[in-house]
Write a protein that holds these residues in place. Structure first.
Motif: not given
Length: 88
Positions: A59-74
């Protein structure tokens, strides 16, 4: 925003971390493996904390929630932790 609305938004934000954490924890329980000194509740808590931390970082890095890259990192972070907790 009302308190109920805030709680619903927070629950939706952390739901992926809790879902993936539960699945990985269940896999650890089925295999009946784990590092000595880490009970089931501690393993689940660690998976949840790491998952929520990754979601917050995304959320901090991309500035919004729900990015596929965030879920992949999760999935990568929680999967790596579950592998470590399994004792490999």
């Amino acid at each position: 925003m009302t308190l109920l609305s805030l709680l619903v938004h927070l629950a939706g934000f952390v739901a992926p971390a809790f879902g993936v954490g539960w699945l990985l924890w269940a896999g650890l329980r089925i295999r009946r493996k784990g590092r000595p000194g880490f009970g089931g509740a501690m393993q689940l808590s660690l998976l949840w904390v790491v998952g929520v931390g990754v979601l917050l970082a995304g959320l901090v890095f991309f500035g919004r929630d729900g990015k596929i890259a965030t879920y992949a990192a999760l999935v990568l972070a929680q999967g790596t932790l579950a592998w470590w907790l399994r004792g490999r």
